[in-house]
Design a protein around this motif. Sequence first.
Motif, PDB file in Angstrom:
ATOM      1  N   ALA A  66       7.504  10.990  -3.711  1.00  0.00           N
ATOM      2  CA  ALA A  66       7.156  12.362  -3.319  1.00  0.00           C
ATOM      3  C   ALA A  66       5.661  12.492  -3.119  1.00  0.00           C
ATOM      4  O   ALA A  66       4.878  11.658  -3.580  1.00  0.00           O
ATOM      5  CB  ALA A  66       7.603  13.346  -4.398  1.00  0.00           C
ATOM      6  N   GLY A  67       5.291  13.566  -2.455  1.00  0.00           N
ATOM      7  CA  GLY A  67       3.894  13.971  -2.418  1.00  0.00           C
ATOM      8  C   GLY A  67       3.597  14.852  -3.615  1.00  0.00           C
ATOM      9  O   GLY A  67       4.416  15.702  -3.982  1.00  0.00           O
ATOM     10  N   GLY A  68       2.428  14.653  -4.229  1.00  0.00           N
ATOM     11  CA  GLY A  68       2.061  15.432  -5.419  1.00  0.00           C
ATOM     12  C   GLY A  68       0.967  16.439  -5.108  1.00  0.00           C
ATOM     13  O   GLY A  68       0.037  16.145  -4.332  1.00  0.00           O
ATOM     14  N   VAL A 123      19.169   8.812  -3.693  1.00  0.00           N
ATOM     15  CA  VAL A 123      17.835   8.535  -3.163  1.00  0.00           C
ATOM     16  C   VAL A 123      17.926   8.563  -1.645  1.00  0.00           C
ATOM     17  O   VAL A 123      19.025   8.676  -1.083  1.00  0.00           O
ATOM     18  CB  VAL A 123      17.315   7.162  -3.661  1.00  0.00           C
ATOM     19  CG1 VAL A 123      17.196   7.137  -5.173  1.00  0.00           C
ATOM     20  CG2 VAL A 123      18.215   6.026  -3.166  1.00  0.00           C
ATOM     21  N   ALA A 124      16.782   8.420  -0.982  1.00  0.00           N
ATOM     22  CA  ALA A 124      16.800   8.480   0.479  1.00  0.00           C
ATOM     23  C   ALA A 124      16.982   7.101   1.105  1.00  0.00           C
ATOM     24  O   ALA A 124      17.816   6.923   1.999  1.00  0.00           O
ATOM     25  CB  ALA A 124      15.511   9.130   0.983  1.00  0.00           C
ATOM     26  N   VAL A 125      16.196   6.146   0.645  1.00  0.00           N
ATOM     27  CA  VAL A 125      16.134   4.866   1.373  1.00  0.00           C
ATOM     28  C   VAL A 125      16.431   3.696   0.427  1.00  0.00           C
ATOM     29  O   VAL A 125      16.304   3.818  -0.803  1.00  0.00           O
ATOM     30  CB  VAL A 125      14.731   4.679   2.023  1.00  0.00           C
ATOM     31  CG1 VAL A 125      14.489   5.745   3.079  1.00  0.00           C
ATOM     32  CG2 VAL A 125      13.631   4.689   0.974  1.00  0.00           C
ATOM     33  N   THR A 128       9.407  18.699   7.057  1.00  0.00           N
ATOM     34  CA  THR A 128       8.231  18.109   7.695  1.00  0.00           C
ATOM     35  C   THR A 128       7.228  17.784   6.601  1.00  0.00           C
ATOM     36  O   THR A 128       6.858  18.676   5.827  1.00  0.00           O
ATOM     37  CB  THR A 128       7.592  19.107   8.684  1.00  0.00           C
ATOM     38  OG1 THR A 128       8.578  19.480   9.661  1.00  0.00           O
ATOM     39  CG2 THR A 128       6.391  18.503   9.386  1.00  0.00           C
ATOM     40  N   VAL A 129       6.807  16.522   6.523  1.00  0.00           N
ATOM     41  CA  VAL A 129       5.802  16.138   5.526  1.00  0.00           C
ATOM     42  C   VAL A 129       4.522  16.922   5.791  1.00  0.00           C
ATOM     43  O   VAL A 129       4.039  16.969   6.933  1.00  0.00           O
ATOM     44  CB  VAL A 129       5.525  14.620   5.602  1.00  0.00           C
ATOM     45  CG1 VAL A 129       4.393  14.221   4.653  1.00  0.00           C
ATOM     46  CG2 VAL A 129       6.780  13.822   5.301  1.00  0.00           C
ATOM     47  N   THR A 130       3.996  17.550   4.753  1.00  0.00           N
ATOM     48  CA  THR A 130       2.752  18.306   4.915  1.00  0.00           C
ATOM     49  C   THR A 130       1.620  17.375   5.357  1.00  0.00           C
ATOM     50  O   THR A 130       1.464  16.279   4.817  1.00  0.00           O
ATOM     51  CB  THR A 130       2.392  18.998   3.583  1.00  0.00           C
ATOM     52  OG1 THR A 130       3.413  19.951   3.298  1.00  0.00           O
ATOM     53  CG2 THR A 130       1.042  19.691   3.649  1.00  0.00           C
ATOM     54  N   ALA A 175       9.126  16.834  -1.509  1.00  0.00           N
ATOM     55  CA  ALA A 175       9.888  15.706  -0.986  1.00  0.00           C
ATOM     56  C   ALA A 175      10.864  16.278   0.037  1.00  0.00           C
ATOM     57  O   ALA A 175      10.723  17.443   0.443  1.00  0.00           O
ATOM     58  CB  ALA A 175      10.584  14.955  -2.119  1.00  0.00           C
ATOM     59  N   MET A 176      11.835  15.493   0.436  1.00  0.00           N
ATOM     60  CA  MET A 176      12.626  15.924   1.602  1.00  0.00           C
ATOM     61  C   MET A 176      14.128  16.018   1.342  1.00  0.00           C
ATOM     62  O   MET A 176      14.877  16.298   2.279  1.00  0.00           O
ATOM     63  CB  MET A 176      12.355  14.969   2.777  1.00  0.00           C
ATOM     64  CG  MET A 176      10.884  14.882   3.131  1.00  0.00           C
ATOM     65  SD  MET A 176      10.505  13.717   4.448  1.00  0.00           S
ATOM     66  CE  MET A 176      10.847  14.715   5.879  1.00  0.00           C
ATOM     67  N   GLU A 177      14.565  15.811   0.101  1.00  0.00           N
ATOM     68  CA  GLU A 177      16.016  15.726  -0.116  1.00  0.00           C
ATOM     69  C   GLU A 177      16.572  16.608  -1.225  1.00  0.00           C
ATOM     70  O   GLU A 177      17.777  16.928  -1.220  1.00  0.00           O
ATOM     71  CB  GLU A 177      16.407  14.256  -0.442  1.00  0.00           C
ATOM     72  CG  GLU A 177      16.213  13.288   0.694  1.00  0.00           C
ATOM     73  CD  GLU A 177      14.779  12.790   0.804  1.00  0.00           C
ATOM     74  OE1 GLU A 177      14.057  12.837  -0.218  1.00  0.00           O
ATOM     75  OE2 GLU A 177      14.364  12.378   1.908  1.00  0.00           O
TER      76      GLU A 177
HETATM   77  O1  LIG Z   1       4.508   9.310   7.825  1.00  0.00           O
HETATM   78  C1  LIG Z   1       5.341   9.888   8.505  1.00  0.00           C
HETATM   79  O2  LIG Z   1       5.191  10.198   9.669  1.00  0.00           O
HETATM   80  C2  LIG Z   1       6.610  10.228   7.876  1.00  0.00           C
HETATM   81  C3  LIG Z   1       7.480  11.128   8.442  1.00  0.00           C
HETATM   82  C4  LIG Z   1       8.674  11.407   7.843  1.00  0.00           C
HETATM   83  C5  LIG Z   1       8.982  10.824   6.622  1.00  0.00           C
HETATM   84  C6  LIG Z   1       8.073   9.967   6.066  1.00  0.00           C
HETATM   85  C7  LIG Z   1       8.315   9.334   4.809  1.00  0.00           C
HETATM   86  O3  LIG Z   1       7.925   8.224   4.545  1.00  0.00           O
HETATM   87  C8  LIG Z   1       9.076  10.096   3.837  1.00  0.00           C
HETATM   88  C9  LIG Z   1      10.060   9.232   3.188  1.00  0.00           C
HETATM   89  C10 LIG Z   1      10.501   9.746   1.846  1.00  0.00           C
HETATM   90  O4  LIG Z   1       9.470   9.949   0.927  1.00  0.00           O
HETATM   91  C11 LIG Z   1       9.497  11.229   0.352  1.00  0.00           C
HETATM   92  N1  LIG Z   1       8.130  11.701   0.416  1.00  0.00           N
HETATM   93  C12 LIG Z   1       7.082  10.990  -0.043  1.00  0.00           C
HETATM   94  N2  LIG Z   1       5.960  11.674   0.090  1.00  0.00           N
HETATM   95  C13 LIG Z   1       6.258  12.837   0.662  1.00  0.00           C
HETATM   96  C14 LIG Z   1       5.466  13.956   1.042  1.00  0.00           C
HETATM   97  O5  LIG Z   1       4.245  14.012   0.870  1.00  0.00           O
HETATM   98  N3  LIG Z   1       6.118  14.984   1.613  1.00  0.00           N
HETATM   99  C15 LIG Z   1       7.463  14.955   1.800  1.00  0.00           C
HETATM  100  N4  LIG Z   1       8.236  13.916   1.447  1.00  0.00           N
HETATM  101  C16 LIG Z   1       7.647  12.859   0.877  1.00  0.00           C
HETATM  102  C17 LIG Z   1      10.564  12.017   1.081  1.00  0.00           C
HETATM  103  O6  LIG Z   1      11.468  12.566   0.146  1.00  0.00           O
HETATM  104  C18 LIG Z   1      11.262  11.002   1.984  1.00  0.00           C
HETATM  105  O7  LIG Z   1      12.530  10.661   1.522  1.00  0.00           O
HETATM  106  C19 LIG Z   1       6.889   9.656   6.676  1.00  0.00           C
END
Ligand SMILES: O=C(O)c1cccc(C(=O)CC[C@H]2O[C@@H](n3cnc4c(=O)[nH]cnc43)[C@H](O)[C@@H]2O)c1
Length: 247
Positions: free
Chosen positions: A92-94, A20-22, A162-164, A184-186
Amino acid sequence: MTERSPHKQPGREAGLLVVVAVPAEADAVLRGLPAGAPAEPLPGGLLHRAVAADGTAVDVLAGGVGPAAAAAATATALAGGRYALVLSAGIAGGFAPRAPIGSLVVADAIVVADLGAETPEGFADVTELGFGTVRHVPPPGLVAAAAGALGAAAGPVLTVSTVTGSAERAAALADRHPGVLAEAMEGFGVAEAAARFGVPAGELRAVSNPVGPRDRAAWRIGEALGALERAFAALPYQRLLKEVTHG
Ligand SMILES: O=C(O)c1cccc(C(=O)CC[C@H]2O[C@@H](n3cnc4c(=O)[nH]cnc43)[C@H](O)[C@@H]2O)c1
């Protein structure tokens, strides 16, 4: 892998590694598992050791946010442990309407969405550019078993750096990746590391927010963490391991 490995316990079969990430995600996963042990620090993050109800050893690693941290953390764990399977997990984002908030998604493809180049004809991924891969495909039996047990949707899950944050970007990703469920990011980082160790990888996500215009207040992280906990309480661990060890 030797007996000198710093985090290997003699006689303990570590079947599954969950990355997991966090820490909040690690806590949610561990709440879904009945027995745990103190965490050990690895170079890649804190490794928690737990045991599922069916006796499967499940190690949970909080490896950091983003594909690079995830890959590095996964590699540190795989270098010293014995794992038959690695799962990238978390929130994740859906993509609407297929993956609403609180739902679970299982990746049938783990795809890095932004590894490539902008060209006059548009985005070209690294595979189109002639090097590397942008996609890992988890074992289909693993995907079917996990999604079936959880009532989860199965489909492509993107990894982004980069979060969309806009409807335009969400639409572009959906166009480029038909049937995409989540971003998601990982996941891709975990899968890249796992591939180098010859260990099968999968991805399981709980949706916390819609992919689209940035609205941080709309993220339902608690709801998603609850879904993640219930997923890890319900996974058929022995079946998953059987799918990847016997096909
Ligand atoms: O809100 C922000 O500016 C921001 C920038 C970077 C990261 C975050 C997170 O909170 C991401 C943490 C974690 O959650 C996953 N995640 C959840 N929703 C999404 C999404 O819509 N797009 C990408 N990743 C997402 C991700 O795997 C991170 O580990 C907030």
